[in-house]
Design a protein around this motif. Structure first.
Motif, mmCIF file in Angstrom:
data_model
loop_
_atom_site.group_PDB
_atom_site.id
_atom_site.type_symbol
_atom_site.label_atom_id
_atom_site.label_comp_id
_atom_site.label_asym_id
_atom_site.label_seq_id
_atom_site.Cartn_x
_atom_site.Cartn_y
_atom_site.Cartn_z
ATOM 1 N N ALA A 215 0.836 -1.206 0.000
ATOM 2 C CA ALA A 215 0.000 0.000 0.000
ATOM 3 C C ALA A 215 0.873 1.258 0.000
ATOM 4 O O ALA A 215 0.512 2.268 -0.617
ATOM 5 C CB ALA A 215 -0.919 -0.002 1.218
ATOM 6 N N ASP B 11 -0.789 -6.908 -7.716
ATOM 7 C CA ASP B 11 -2.167 -7.299 -8.011
ATOM 8 C C ASP B 11 -2.229 -8.669 -8.676
ATOM 9 O O ASP B 11 -3.137 -9.460 -8.402
ATOM 10 C CB ASP B 11 -2.843 -6.258 -8.906
ATOM 11 C CG ASP B 11 -3.072 -4.934 -8.186
ATOM 12 O OD1 ASP B 11 -2.917 -4.902 -6.947
ATOM 13 O OD2 ASP B 11 -3.393 -3.941 -8.856
ATOM 14 N N HIS C 296 -6.931 -7.193 2.489
ATOM 15 C CA HIS C 296 -6.222 -6.199 1.685
ATOM 16 C C HIS C 296 -6.445 -6.459 0.196
ATOM 17 O O HIS C 296 -6.653 -5.522 -0.594
ATOM 18 C CB HIS C 296 -4.727 -6.242 2.013
ATOM 19 C CG HIS C 296 -3.875 -5.312 1.205
ATOM 20 N ND1 HIS C 296 -3.941 -3.947 1.308
ATOM 21 C CD2 HIS C 296 -2.931 -5.568 0.266
ATOM 22 C CE1 HIS C 296 -3.073 -3.394 0.485
ATOM 23 N NE2 HIS C 296 -2.450 -4.360 -0.168
ATOM 24 N N GLU D 296 -9.044 -8.011 -1.214
ATOM 25 C CA GLU D 296 -10.431 -7.682 -1.564
ATOM 26 C C GLU D 296 -10.631 -6.177 -1.653
ATOM 27 O O GLU D 296 -11.305 -5.678 -2.554
ATOM 28 C CB GLU D 296 -11.370 -8.292 -0.526
ATOM 29 C CG GLU D 296 -11.412 -9.821 -0.581
ATOM 30 C CD GLU D 296 -12.189 -10.421 0.574
ATOM 31 O OE1 GLU D 296 -12.465 -9.687 1.545
ATOM 32 O OE2 GLU D 296 -12.507 -11.622 0.516
ATOM 33 N N GLU D 297 -10.009 -5.444 -0.737
ATOM 34 C CA GLU D 297 -10.119 -3.981 -0.752
ATOM 35 C C GLU D 297 -9.495 -3.410 -2.018
ATOM 36 O O GLU D 297 -10.059 -2.524 -2.668
ATOM 37 C CB GLU D 297 -9.433 -3.404 0.489
ATOM 38 C CG GLU D 297 -9.428 -1.892 0.554
ATOM 39 C CD GLU D 297 -8.607 -1.361 1.725
ATOM 40 O OE1 GLU D 297 -8.114 -0.233 1.626
ATOM 41 O OE2 GLU D 297 -8.455 -2.092 2.732
ATOM 42 N N ARG D 298 -8.336 -3.932 -2.400
ATOM 43 C CA ARG D 298 -7.634 -3.434 -3.587
ATOM 44 C C ARG D 298 -8.428 -3.756 -4.847
ATOM 45 O O ARG D 298 -8.553 -2.913 -5.746
ATOM 46 C CB ARG D 298 -6.239 -4.064 -3.643
ATOM 47 C CG ARG D 298 -5.281 -3.388 -4.618
ATOM 48 C CD ARG D 298 -3.858 -3.813 -4.326
ATOM 49 N NE ARG D 298 -3.692 -5.251 -4.450
ATOM 50 C CZ ARG D 298 -2.793 -5.966 -3.777
ATOM 51 N NH1 ARG D 298 -1.997 -5.378 -2.919
ATOM 52 N NH2 ARG D 298 -2.682 -7.265 -3.957
ATOM 53 N N THR E 135 -11.668 -4.272 -5.067
ATOM 54 C CA THR E 135 -12.877 -3.449 -5.062
ATOM 55 C C THR E 135 -12.568 -2.035 -5.542
ATOM 56 O O THR E 135 -13.323 -1.437 -6.323
ATOM 57 C CB THR E 135 -13.487 -3.400 -3.657
ATOM 58 O OG1 THR E 135 -13.800 -4.733 -3.242
ATOM 59 C CG2 THR E 135 -14.741 -2.555 -3.632
ATOM 60 N N ARG E 136 -11.424 -1.504 -5.094
ATOM 61 C CA ARG E 136 -11.027 -0.150 -5.500
ATOM 62 C C ARG E 136 -10.758 -0.091 -7.003
ATOM 63 O O ARG E 136 -11.177 0.841 -7.685
ATOM 64 C CB ARG E 136 -9.788 0.281 -4.715
ATOM 65 C CG ARG E 136 -9.387 1.738 -4.969
ATOM 66 C CD ARG E 136 -8.328 2.191 -3.991
ATOM 67 N NE ARG E 136 -7.096 1.439 -4.101
ATOM 68 C CZ ARG E 136 -6.658 0.572 -3.198
ATOM 69 N NH1 ARG E 136 -7.360 0.343 -2.107
ATOM 70 N NH2 ARG E 136 -5.519 -0.084 -3.370
ATOM 71 N N HIS E 137 -10.084 -1.122 -7.527
ATOM 72 C CA HIS E 137 -9.794 -1.146 -8.963
ATOM 73 C C HIS E 137 -11.079 -1.254 -9.782
ATOM 74 O O HIS E 137 -11.207 -0.632 -10.840
ATOM 75 C CB HIS E 137 -8.865 -2.320 -9.288
ATOM 76 C CG HIS E 137 -7.474 -2.154 -8.777
ATOM 77 N ND1 HIS E 137 -6.944 -0.922 -8.481
ATOM 78 C CD2 HIS E 137 -6.491 -3.062 -8.508
ATOM 79 C CE1 HIS E 137 -5.698 -1.067 -8.052
ATOM 80 N NE2 HIS E 137 -5.404 -2.363 -8.053
ATOM 81 N N GLU E 138 -12.027 -2.061 -9.296
ATOM 82 C CA GLU E 138 -13.299 -2.209 -10.008
ATOM 83 C C GLU E 138 -14.054 -0.880 -10.032
ATOM 84 O O GLU E 138 -14.651 -0.515 -11.048
ATOM 85 C CB GLU E 138 -14.139 -3.298 -9.339
ATOM 86 C CG GLU E 138 -13.598 -4.712 -9.560
ATOM 87 C CD GLU E 138 -14.327 -5.744 -8.727
ATOM 88 O OE1 GLU E 138 -15.256 -5.367 -7.974
ATOM 89 O OE2 GLU E 138 -13.968 -6.933 -8.814
ATOM 90 N N ALA E 139 -14.023 -0.157 -8.913
ATOM 91 C CA ALA E 139 -14.710 1.131 -8.834
ATOM 92 C C ALA E 139 -14.073 2.146 -9.788
ATOM 93 O O ALA E 139 -14.770 2.940 -10.437
ATOM 94 C CB ALA E 139 -14.677 1.646 -7.405
ATOM 95 N N GLN E 140 -12.739 2.097 -9.897
ATOM 96 C CA GLN E 140 -12.041 3.028 -10.788
ATOM 97 C C GLN E 140 -12.318 2.726 -12.261
ATOM 98 O O GLN E 140 -12.277 3.609 -13.111
ATOM 99 C CB GLN E 140 -10.533 2.959 -10.516
ATOM 100 C CG GLN E 140 -10.142 3.537 -9.163
ATOM 101 C CD GLN E 140 -8.680 3.274 -8.820
ATOM 102 O OE1 GLN E 140 -8.004 2.478 -9.479
ATOM 103 N NE2 GLN E 140 -8.190 3.932 -7.774
#
Length: 528
Positions: free
Chosen positions: A497, A506, A515, A517-519, A521-526
């Motif tokens: 991070a 990744d 960590h 799952e959070e990463r 999820t963040r990539h999917e949102a972007q």
């Protein structure tokens, strides 16, 4: 209140490291896609038609290996198929982790969904049911020459029939007892199901995936300690900047990471024209290593979506196959083992420089001025032993000669042995990283430096477990404690991070499951 585990639908497409982390940890349930199950049904019909026509089908209506020409009558098939899978429960030694076994079962399911295996749908449903119940066979790890994991997968197959051992709700017990406790029934092995349960490399591929991911984590830590040592030794950053313009793509990636990770720490530079190569060429060494690991990782993932059975169902026929030899994965892993030796030598050389007092006027053995102590001189021998240990396991073994089954089986890859040696290298590399961090922290304190960023994270871990060295003391437990924390998912999550290498971190899903799952999820949102 018990929460439902998230689901992963398998379809025959290759798995990813993030999916295998979740499946292996028992944090995700698997299901089979309707399309994949339809392919299984079509392939099964082809096998049954072949058997009904009187055509010999290897391992279904005939014996295997040296008994390939022995044909069984219809009345003998049930006995033969039950005995076949149980006869291949011959593995010995320390068991694989449940993580590896869960993923091996998932790989078996996934490769069957290609429609090229010819097993019954009921067999695949039995694998899925066992995984959902978290009834995990005990698979002892010695028992495969790397040409189908018959002695390893055979232990899973035997448990399906109610014999062998299994882990259920954290307890190791006889398979029959585990089935009763889970409210399940053993499986009847139909023709083709027995061989489909054992004559594949799913355990090796699952273990290779786990070990390669661990290697990626170890290299990330060792790269960080390399940067920390470079700062303590007053290395010039110019070679790291230069490689971004003249190096390979992977070398440039590492050069950029080294610059970014050290950006906040303005260490005094002690360079006179040229640094030692172990400092100047960090980007080249680690660039080659991660290039290899990425190639190896991609090859392993490809294997999770490809049938390596024998026989296979293709072009509407049952055909004999040579696909059970995983030589492509094996050779890349052997190359990875050689890469680990280069990384270990690189780190060992920096440890020697830290201890010999030739840079920035550091004292010999890192003994503070005015103190009476032997210091870190003796522990450099440990670093040397670790490097030699890693090097000794880098020699290839896949081309060894072996002839079994009356001369019928004369090729092997020895993939499980390659994986085991690779695992031992990873354990050694983590200890070497701990030593490099310990020596660097001592040098930093002697010089009065103030590390920042990634180096500060490493420094804090070292000083949490080991005080500044002023009086001779035992170091064994301190090194082990530093090693354990640096190798933890929590520390790796923080490191990736802080200064990520996104294409690497990744891909291998580095860090804790949370960590990861959070990463993701963040990539999917972007991406939306």
């Amino acid at each position: 209140m018990q929460h439902e585990r998230p689901g992963i639908e398998l379809s025959g497409r290759p798995l990813g490291f993030a999916e295998m982390v979740a499946i292996g940890a028992g944090k995700a349930t698997i299901s089979a896609s309707a399309t994949g199950m339809a392919r299984i049904a079509i392939a099964r019909e082809i096998v049954e038609d072949a058997i009904a026509s009187g055509m010999p089908v290897y391992g279904s209506t005939t014996g295997v290996g040296a008994m390939k020409d022995v044909e069984w009558s219809a009345d003998e098939l049930d006995t033969f198929n039950l005995g076949l899978v149980r006869a291949h429960h011959f593995g010995t030694g320390t068991p694989f982790s449940c993580n590896v076994v869960r993923n091996a079962m998932a790989i078996r399911v996934n490769t069957a969904l290609t429609g090229q295996v010819g097993c019954t749908p009921e067999l695949i449903e039995a694998y899925i049911t066992m995984l959902k119940a978290d009834l995990i066979p005990v698979v002892r790890r010695t028992g495969s020459i790397g040409c189908a994991d018959i002695g390893l997968m055979g232990q899973i197959g035997a448990v399906l029939t109610g014999v062998g051992e299994a882990i259920y709700r954290g307890n190791r017990m006889q398979a029959a007892e585990a089935f009763r406790a889970a409210g399940l029934e053993p499986v009847r092995m139909a023709p083709r199901d027995s061989l489909a349960s054992l004559s594949i490399n799913a355990v090796s591929f699952a273990a290779a995936a786990e070990t390669t991911r661990n290697a990626a984590a170890s290299i990330r830590i060792l790269l960080a300690t390399a940067m920390m040592a470079a700062g303590a030794l007053g290395a010039s950053r110019d070679p790291w900047k230069a490689v971004r313009h003249v190096g390979t793509a992977r070398e440039a990636l590492i050069g950029a990471w080294l610059c970014n990770a050290s950006d906040d720490w303005n260490w005094p530079v002690a360079t006179h024209v040229q640094d030692p190569l172990s400092l100047r060429m960090i980007a080249q060494v680690f660039g080659a290593v991660i290039e290899n690991l990425l190639s190896t990782g991609h090859k392993i993932l490809a294997a999770t979506g490809r049938s390596d059975d024998n026989p296979v169902v293709v072009e509407g026929r049952v055909m004999t196959s040579g696909g059970s030899l995983p030589l492509d994965v094996t050779i890349l892993l052997e190359s990875a083992a050689l890469c680990m030796a280069h990384a270990a030598r690189n780190a060992f050389n920096r440890c020697v420089i830290l201890g010999n007092g030739q840079r920035r006027d550091l004292p010999v053995n890192l003994v503070p001025p005015g103190r009476i102590a032997t210091g870190f001189g003796p522990i450099i021998k440990l670093a040397g032993e670790i490097f030699s240990r890693v090097l000794s396991m880098s020699n290839p073994v896949s081309a060894q000669s072996l002839v079994v089954a009356a001369g019928l089986e004369d090729e092997a890859a020895f993939l499980p042995l390659v994986i085991e040696r690779f695992e031992r290298q990873m354990q050694a590399l983590k200890r070497l990283a701990a030593l490099e961090a310990l020596l660097s922290a001592q040098a930093i304190d002697i010089l009065g430096d103030e590390p920042k960023g990634v180096a500060a994270m490493l420094y804090e871990v070292v000083r949490k477990h080991a005080d500044f060295y002023i009086v001779d003391r035992p170091l064994s437990a301190e090194v082990e404690a530093i090693e354990e924390e640096l190798g933890s998912d929590d520390f790796l999550s923080r490191l990736t991070a802080q200064v990520p290498i996104a294409s690497f971190d990744d891909f291998f899903a580095l860090g804790s499951l949370e960590h990861i799952e959070e990463r993701l999820t963040r990539h999917e949102a972007q991406a939306i």
